[in-house]
Design a protein around this motif. Structure first.
Motif, PDB file in Angstrom:
ATOM      1  N   TYR A   5       0.853  -1.183   0.000  1.00 33.22           N
ATOM      2  CA  TYR A   5       0.000   0.000   0.000  1.00 33.22           C
ATOM      3  C   TYR A   5       0.898   1.245   0.000  1.00 33.22           C
ATOM      4  N   LEU A 160       5.979   4.454 -10.807  1.00 29.48           N
ATOM      5  CA  LEU A 160       4.961   3.413 -10.934  1.00 29.48           C
ATOM      6  C   LEU A 160       5.122   2.601 -12.215  1.00 29.48           C
ATOM      7  N   GLN A 175      -4.250  11.149 -14.272  1.00 32.48           N
ATOM      8  CA  GLN A 175      -4.814  10.854 -12.947  1.00 32.48           C
ATOM      9  C   GLN A 175      -4.256  11.796 -11.880  1.00 32.48           C
ATOM     10  N   ASN A 177      -3.265  12.551  -7.849  1.00 33.49           N
ATOM     11  CA  ASN A 177      -2.736  11.790  -6.719  1.00 33.49           C
ATOM     12  C   ASN A 177      -2.758  12.711  -5.509  1.00 33.49           C
ATOM     13  N   SER A 181      -3.881   9.676  -0.491  1.00 30.49           N
ATOM     14  CA  SER A 181      -4.381   8.675  -1.432  1.00 30.49           C
ATOM     15  C   SER A 181      -3.695   7.334  -1.152  1.00 30.49           C
ATOM     16  N   THR A 183      -2.538   3.768  -2.996  1.00 22.42           N
ATOM     17  CA  THR A 183      -2.290   2.955  -4.182  1.00 22.42           C
ATOM     18  C   THR A 183      -1.983   1.536  -3.722  1.00 22.42           C
ATOM     19  N   GLU A 184      -2.670   0.574  -4.310  1.00 25.03           N
ATOM     20  CA  GLU A 184      -2.514  -0.824  -3.894  1.00 25.03           C
ATOM     21  C   GLU A 184      -1.832  -1.613  -5.003  1.00 25.03           C
ATOM     22  N   LEU A 198      -0.588  -3.475 -10.596  1.00 29.59           N
ATOM     23  CA  LEU A 198      -1.396  -2.406 -10.023  1.00 29.59           C
ATOM     24  C   LEU A 198      -2.828  -2.879  -9.800  1.00 29.59           C
ATOM     25  N   THR A 200      -5.052  -0.733  -7.463  1.00 38.15           N
ATOM     26  CA  THR A 200      -5.761   0.544  -7.343  1.00 38.15           C
ATOM     27  C   THR A 200      -4.741   1.671  -7.326  1.00 38.15           C
ATOM     28  N   TRP A 201      -5.015   2.722  -8.082  1.00 39.30           N
ATOM     29  CA  TRP A 201      -4.124   3.882  -8.102  1.00 39.30           C
ATOM     30  C   TRP A 201      -4.768   5.072  -7.387  1.00 39.30           C
ATOM     31  N   ALA A 202      -4.100   5.577  -6.377  1.00 34.13           N
ATOM     32  CA  ALA A 202      -4.379   6.867  -5.737  1.00 34.13           C
ATOM     33  C   ALA A 202      -5.844   7.055  -5.351  1.00 34.13           C
ATOM     34  N   SER A 203      -6.418   6.085  -4.678  1.00 35.19           N
ATOM     35  CA  SER A 203      -7.806   6.194  -4.236  1.00 35.19           C
ATOM     36  C   SER A 203      -7.922   7.077  -2.995  1.00 35.19           C
TER      37      SER A 203
END
Length: 224
Positions: A5, A160, A175, A177, A181, A183-184, A198, A200-203
């Protein structure tokens, strides 16, 4: 596989002033940044986190400690996760001209021009190698670990594409960030190389109320 994460730190003064901050400028979290970190800590309560690592900059360490406290974990501070070194830009005022230079260099990196360098700072290869070594040390010889790294938007955004080779760079450039946020990434080491996917990016879906009143990481022209 391990679960990584990547958490961007909470809001600090430089996010508002648009100052460059990697070595000499080092602000703690704003009150909103503390709230963002607390809501991020709530998100991780049921994620079975095993380790938490942090950049040495105050905003990252403070965010990491807020996340770590309810989990009963210690924070491992690692120089590898410091924000990218923009060199002389850190000592210059945050002007449109200086941000244009910043954006031009990071755009070159995403296009594969790894030799582009910040004046007195890092080129991409230097940045990627320290990120690669930092992540490599975390995941090497492990499996089934859930690990948090609290660090910086620029570091995560620029590296990334090499951390997760399935990333569409054109998509990534569009996107945001934001602060705190998440990122997973599913990641392992294969033949000595990082092998990330990847998820999830920058949730920022975990943020609400005042914590969700987000400021852009890269300023717009009218900010100056």
């Amino acid at each position: 596989m391990n679960r990584l994460y990547l958490v961007r730190h909470g809001e600090n003064r430089a996010n508002i002033t648009k100052e460059f901050s990697c070595k000499k400028i080092d602000y703690p979290l704003t009150p909103k940044g503390v709230l963002q970190a607390r809501q991020t800590a709530e998100y991780f309560q049921d994620k079975d986190i095993h380790e938490i690592h942090s950049s040495p900059l105050k905003r990252a360490v403070q965010t990491a400690e807020i996340i770590a406290a309810p989990l009963g974990l210690e924070v491992s501070v690692t120089e590898n996760f410091r924000e990218m070194n923009v060199g002389e830009l850190e000592l210059r005022p945050p002007s449109a001209e200086n941000w244009m230079l910043h954006n031009r260099i990071t755009a070159d990196w995403l296009r594969g021009k790894s030799e582009a360098r910040f004046p007195g700072g890092e080129d991409y290869e230097t940045l990627w190698q320290r990120m690669r070594c930092g992540i490599g040390r975390i995941v090497a010889g492990k499996t089934g670990r859930n690990v948090i790294v609290v660090a910086h938007g620029g570091l995560f955004f620029c590296t990334l594409k090499d951390l997760c080779r399935d990333v569409d760079v054109a998509w990534l450039r569009e996107q945001e960030n934001h602060n705190c946020s998440i990122t997973e990434v599913a990641i392992d080491v294969s033949d000595g190389r990082l092998d990330g996917k990847l998820i999830t990016w920058a949730s920022c879906a975990h943020l609400s109320g005042a914590a969700a009143e987000l400021v852009p990481g890269v300023p717009r022209a009218h900010d100056f």
